[in-house]
Structure formats: structure tokens, C-alpha cells
Design an enzyme around this catalytic site. Structure first.
Site, PDB file in Angstrom:
ATOM      1  N   HIS A   1      18.902  64.595  37.637  1.00  0.00           N
ATOM      2  CA  HIS A   1      20.125  64.778  36.586  1.00  0.00           C
ATOM      3  C   HIS A   1      19.840  64.410  35.108  1.00  0.00           C
ATOM      4  CE1 HIS A   1      23.023  65.713  39.803  1.00  0.00           C
ATOM      5  NE2 HIS A   1      22.264  64.763  40.411  1.00  0.00           N
TER       6      HIS A   1
ATOM      7  N   GLU B   1      16.991  56.744  41.717  1.00  0.00           N
ATOM      8  CA  GLU B   1      17.492  57.860  40.848  1.00  0.00           C
ATOM      9  C   GLU B   1      17.082  57.283  39.296  1.00  0.00           C
ATOM     10  OE1 GLU B   1      20.820  60.090  41.581  1.00  0.00           O
ATOM     11  OE2 GLU B   1      20.575  59.683  43.819  1.00  0.00           O
TER      12      GLU B   1
ATOM     13  N   HIS C   1      20.412  59.717  46.463  1.00  0.00           N
ATOM     14  CA  HIS C   1      21.130  60.995  47.231  1.00  0.00           C
ATOM     15  C   HIS C   1      20.727  61.275  48.551  1.00  0.00           C
ATOM     16  CE1 HIS C   1      21.098  65.647  47.112  1.00  0.00           C
ATOM     17  NE2 HIS C   1      22.071  65.371  46.402  1.00  0.00           N
TER      18      HIS C   1
ATOM     19  N   LYS D   1      19.439  72.412  37.954  1.00  0.00           N
ATOM     20  CA  LYS D   1      20.519  71.653  37.029  1.00  0.00           C
ATOM     21  C   LYS D   1      20.192  72.277  35.684  1.00  0.00           C
ATOM     22  CE  LYS D   1      20.608  68.152  40.894  1.00  0.00           C
ATOM     23  NZ  LYS D   1      21.524  69.007  41.649  1.00  0.00           N
TER      24      LYS D   1
ATOM     25  N   SER E   1      23.676  60.269  40.255  1.00  0.00           N
ATOM     26  CA  SER E   1      24.411  61.730  40.372  1.00  0.00           C
ATOM     27  C   SER E   1      25.904  61.418  40.442  1.00  0.00           C
ATOM     28  CB  SER E   1      23.959  62.638  41.606  1.00  0.00           C
ATOM     29  OG  SER E   1      24.043  62.053  42.631  1.00  0.00           O
TER      30      SER E   1
ATOM     31  N   ASP F   1      13.657  59.720  41.079  1.00  0.00           N
ATOM     32  CA  ASP F   1      14.128  61.200  41.069  1.00  0.00           C
ATOM     33  C   ASP F   1      15.124  61.093  39.753  1.00  0.00           C
ATOM     34  OD1 ASP F   1      15.815  63.431  41.449  1.00  0.00           O
ATOM     35  OD2 ASP F   1      16.284  63.060  43.506  1.00  0.00           O
TER      36      ASP F   1
ATOM     37  N   ASN G   1      26.197  71.685  37.458  1.00  0.00           N
ATOM     38  CA  ASN G   1      25.161  70.971  36.720  1.00  0.00           C
ATOM     39  C   ASN G   1      24.344  71.664  35.712  1.00  0.00           C
ATOM     40  OD1 ASN G   1      25.710  68.991  38.645  1.00  0.00           O
ATOM     41  ND2 ASN G   1      24.686  70.118  40.119  1.00  0.00           N
TER      42      ASN G   1
HETATM   43  N1  PMP Z   1      18.128  64.896  43.976  1.00  0.00           N
HETATM   44  C1  PMP Z   1      19.548  64.535  43.398  1.00  0.00           C
HETATM   45  C2  PMP Z   1      19.735  63.111  42.743  1.00  0.00           C
HETATM   46  C3  PMP Z   1      20.625  65.351  43.578  1.00  0.00           C
HETATM   47  O1  PMP Z   1      21.771  65.048  42.981  1.00  0.00           O
HETATM   48  C4  PMP Z   1      20.308  66.892  44.060  1.00  0.00           C
HETATM   49  C5  PMP Z   1      21.242  67.624  44.126  1.00  0.00           C
HETATM   50  N2  PMP Z   1      22.425  67.522  43.732  1.00  0.00           N
HETATM   51  C6  PMP Z   1      18.971  66.836  44.648  1.00  0.00           C
HETATM   52  C7  PMP Z   1      17.914  65.852  44.584  1.00  0.00           C
HETATM   53  C8  PMP Z   1      18.675  68.064  45.499  1.00  0.00           C
HETATM   54  O2  PMP Z   1      18.281  69.127  44.481  1.00  0.00           O
HETATM   55  P1  PMP Z   1      18.354  70.735  44.759  1.00  0.00           P
HETATM   56  O3  PMP Z   1      19.815  71.047  44.461  1.00  0.00           O
HETATM   57  O4  PMP Z   1      17.271  71.152  43.692  1.00  0.00           O
HETATM   58  O5  PMP Z   1      18.102  70.698  46.201  1.00  0.00           O
END
Ligand code: PMP
Length: 387
Positions: free
Chosen positions: A210, A177, A133, A241, A181, A207, A45
Site C-alpha cells: 500500500h 507491512e 494481510h 494498487k 492495509s 510488505d 486501490n
Molecule cells: N499484501 C497486502 C498488504 C495487501 O493488502 C494485498 C491485497 N490487498 C496483497 C498483498 C495482495 O496483493 P495482490 O492484490 O497483488 O494479490
């Protein structure tokens, strides 16, 4: 005897192609190093290619100079772990986003797992996109509030839910989101904002894990790109990321920040991020707006790979996360092996991480990849398409 069940469950995972194990390959810049080979890493990422940039690291060490940032906060911020640098980063974020305030969390997982349980109660309804997620799903499960999931990106269905349910609740959280993701598609946040205006009890929870760093004229994400930062009640970003650090934040009102400090359990009961790490985040945030060239290159190679995957027409609007949906887990594993043999490290994303029948290779691109590297990958994909 007490372990027998675990052994048999692992055997089931193996038989379904769902078994996970840790790789012995070592990440190095945009590559992963295997015993005898170097593979291009399409599973990271590190979207801006900052994570192992040696010059950036040198600049940071000079920036730190004689200041001393501990390597551990040694307690929660509510005990003795509240260093000035934590607050500095929150103020920096509030300024960047042009919002009242922000609150740091130790990770995106902590943020998403903690915020909904803190803010939602029995008089609230959580309405979430079906593909959000795992951390958001856990947040919904932990919250003492009912929830409904709508079909992925089906904002008409979302509106029908609002029409029917909103009179029954004090507050409705719409959770989504901005850049998904696993599918890499973008949400129409402006439409969500319009819904919020029609249904005044709605709060928007978005969220941007990404998209933060990669999109928008200052790298703030999709809400910046769509001109609606001010309308998102809870805007989540992660530092692990594109920003090449660790931790996460929510941008929100001062009131919500204060409320979360008092009620979000992962914030209250977990050791704060190490001040040294937070200083690195602060240093990177100072430079975020300057990485336009990286963002532009990321867009160019994303379009290039999307063309190979789905043709010119569908490639329009492609993002740096590109799914190649293959169907069942076994086919997906086989394709991942073939890409691996071609020196491309692309992890198969299987059920249950994605819905049944949509196992896929998820290509995630990084701004330090060259057009030439993506052209070689594209030829391999086209060759595999033909087989
Ligand atoms: N939200 C989304 C949409 C994610 O894809 C991810 C991790 N892949 C997270 C939150 C979690 O973030 P972190 O890696 O900082 O725990």
C-alpha cells in the site's frame, strides 16, 4: 444433501452481517456507476489515479509501437514463459531500489503465499505483526516453521520475543507491512533495522503493497522514506494498487532470488504474467519518480479527510488509507448505506477481515479526487458524527 452444510453456513454469514456478494456497479475512473447514480469510489486501490488515465494509455500504445508483446505467457517462466520483458522489469526494479536483484510474482498473494514456505523451515521462527494481510497469514500457515504473532505495532513485545526465542533458532523472519492495509498506519522500519543489527539471525520481510508508488521521494515506499531499503531482506511490492497494473515483486539479494526461483511454488507452478501486462508495468515504472505532484496531492487530501475523521491533532501523519472504526458489523453496514445514499461508495470492512469489534469504513483515497469532493465527504461525516 451434500450442499446442505454450505447453505446453512451462508445463512450464518448473512445473520452475522458477514455475507459477501459481488457488486453490479461498474468502476469508471474515480467513480462507480450505479443504475441511476454516479458515486465517488473510496474503495479502490488506484491511489495515484493512473488506472484509467486515457493519456497515459495513449502514451503507452505509442511506446509499444511496433514491438509485439503476447497477451499470454502460456506457461511458467521455468518452462517457455520467460520473456525478455519479465527480466527487464526485474532489472528496472533492482536499479530503482539500488539493490542486487528482484523477482516477479503473479500477484502479491502469490508472493506472500510462496516466499515464507520456500525460505522458512523447522529451524526458523516467523514473528509477525498480528494484523498482517491474509496472504502473509496463508504463507505462515503453509510454511513448515513455527510462528508467533505480536500485538499490532508493539515492537517492545517483538523485542521480548527475540530475546527469548532467538537463541533457539537458526533464522528469524520478522514479517510486517510498512503501511497497514486496514489501519493505514506506518511501521517504524528503522527500529526494525536496529533490532536486526542486535539480533544477527533476523531477516526483515516487509510488505509495501500500500506504500509502493505513494510514498518516498521516488515513490518506492516507506523504506525509501525512512532510508533503509538496503536493510530489508525481502521487500514486497504489488503492481495492482498505486501502479495501476497487475503482479508483484520481491526486491532481495541475487542469492535469495535464485533460491526462490528453485523453491517458491507459486513462482514455479503458475503461468507467468502476460508479457503485454509486464510491458505496461515497465512503462509505468519508468515514470514512477515523476509523479510527485500526484503524491503531494494525495497527502493533502488525506490530511483533509483525516481532520474530519479524527481532528487536527490526530490527522498529523495520516495516510491515504483512513479507517473509521465503528464497532460492530451492523453499525458499520448502516453507516456504509448512509454514505452510499450521499453518493460515496465506501465498503464496510467487517469481522473477520478485521478483529471483532473493530468493523470499519475504510476510506482509500486517490490522487485524482479533488479537495472539493473530499470537503463534501467531510461535511457528511461530520453530520453523521453529530447524530
Ligand atoms: N499484501 C497486502 C498488504 C495487501 O493488502 C494485498 C491485497 N490487498 C496483497 C498483498 C495482495 O496483493 P495482490 O492484490 O497483488 O494479490
Amino acid at each position: 444433501m451434500v450442499y446442505t452444510d454450505y447453505e446453512s453456513q451462508l445463512a450464518v454469514l448473512r445473520s452475522k452481517g458477514n455475507y459477501r456478494s459481488l457488486s453490479s456497479r461498474i468502476p469508471q475512473g474515480k467513480y462507480v456507476i450505479a443504475e441511476d447514480r454516479t458515486l465517488l469510489n473510496l474503495s479502490s486501490n488506484d491511489y495515484l489515479g493512473l488506472a484509467s488515465d486515457p493519456l497515459l494509455r495513449q502514451d503507452f500504445e505509442a511506446w509499444v509501437g511496433k514491438r509485439s508483446y503476447p497477451l499470454s505467457a502460456s506457461s511458467s517462466r521455468l518452462l517457455a514463459g520467460n520473456y525478455p520483458v519479465h527480466r527487464q522489469v526485474e532489472r528496472q526494479l533492482a536499479t530503482l531500489f539500488g539493490r542486487e536483484d528482484a523477482l516477479l510474482f503473479n500477484s502479491g498473494y502469490h508472493a506472500n503465499m510462496g516466499i515464507l514456505p520456500a525460505l522458512a523451515n523447522k529451524r526458523s521462527l516467523i514473528v509477525a505483526d498480528r494484523l498482517v494481510h491474509a496472504s502473509l497469514i496463508d504463507g505462515m500457515r503453509l510454511a513448515n516453521a513455527p510462528h508467533i504473532r505480536f500485538h499490532h505495532q508493539d515492537l517492545d513485545q517483538l523485542e521480548r520475543i527475540l530475546v527469548k526465542e532467538s537463541p533457539k533458532y537458526e533464522r528469524i523472519f520478522i514479517v510486517t507491512e510498512s503501511l497497514f492495509s486496514m489501519d493505514g498506519d506506518i511501521t517504524d522500519l528503522t527500529r526494525l533495522v536496529a533490532l536486526k543489527r542486535s539480533y544477527p539471525r533476523v531477516l526483515l520481510y516487509v510488505d509495501e503493497a500500500h506504500a509502493f508508488g505513494c510514498r518516498g521521494s521516488h515513490g518506492l515506499g516507506i523504506a525509501e522514506e525512512q532510508g533503509c531499503i538496503q536493510d530489508i531482506d525481502l521487500l514486497i511490492g504489488t503492481f495492482g494498487k498505486a501502479l495501476a497494473s497487475m503482479g508483484a515483486f520481491v526486491v532481495c539479494s541475487s542469492l535469495l532470488r535464485e533460491y526462490l526461483i528453485n523453491t517458491a511454488r507459486p513462482f514455479i507452478f503458475s503461468t507467468a504474467l502476460p508479457p503485454y501486462q509486464v510491458a505496461w508495468t515497465s512503462f509505468l515504472l519508468e515514470r514512477l519518480a515523476t509523479w510527485d505532484d500526484r503524491r503531494a496531492h494525495l497527502a493533502t487530501i488525506s490530511h483533509q479527510l483525516a481532520q474530519a475523521l479524527c481532528g487536527e491533532e490526530k490527522a498529523m501523519g495520516a495516510t491515504h488509507i483512513l479507517p473509521w472504526v465503528l464497532g460492530d458489523n451492523a453499525t458499520c453496514l448502516q453507516v456504509a448505506r448512509e454514505l452510499d445514499e450521499g453518493d460515496f461508495y465506501c465498503l464496510p470492512i467487517r469481522t473477520p477481515t478485521v478483529p471483532a469489534g473493530s468493523a470499519r469504513i475504510r476510506f482509500s483515497l486517490s490522487a485524482d479526487m479533488t479537495e472539493r469532493e473530499i470537503a463534501t465527504l467531510s461535511s457528511l461525516i461530520q453530520h453523521m458524527h453529530r447524530l
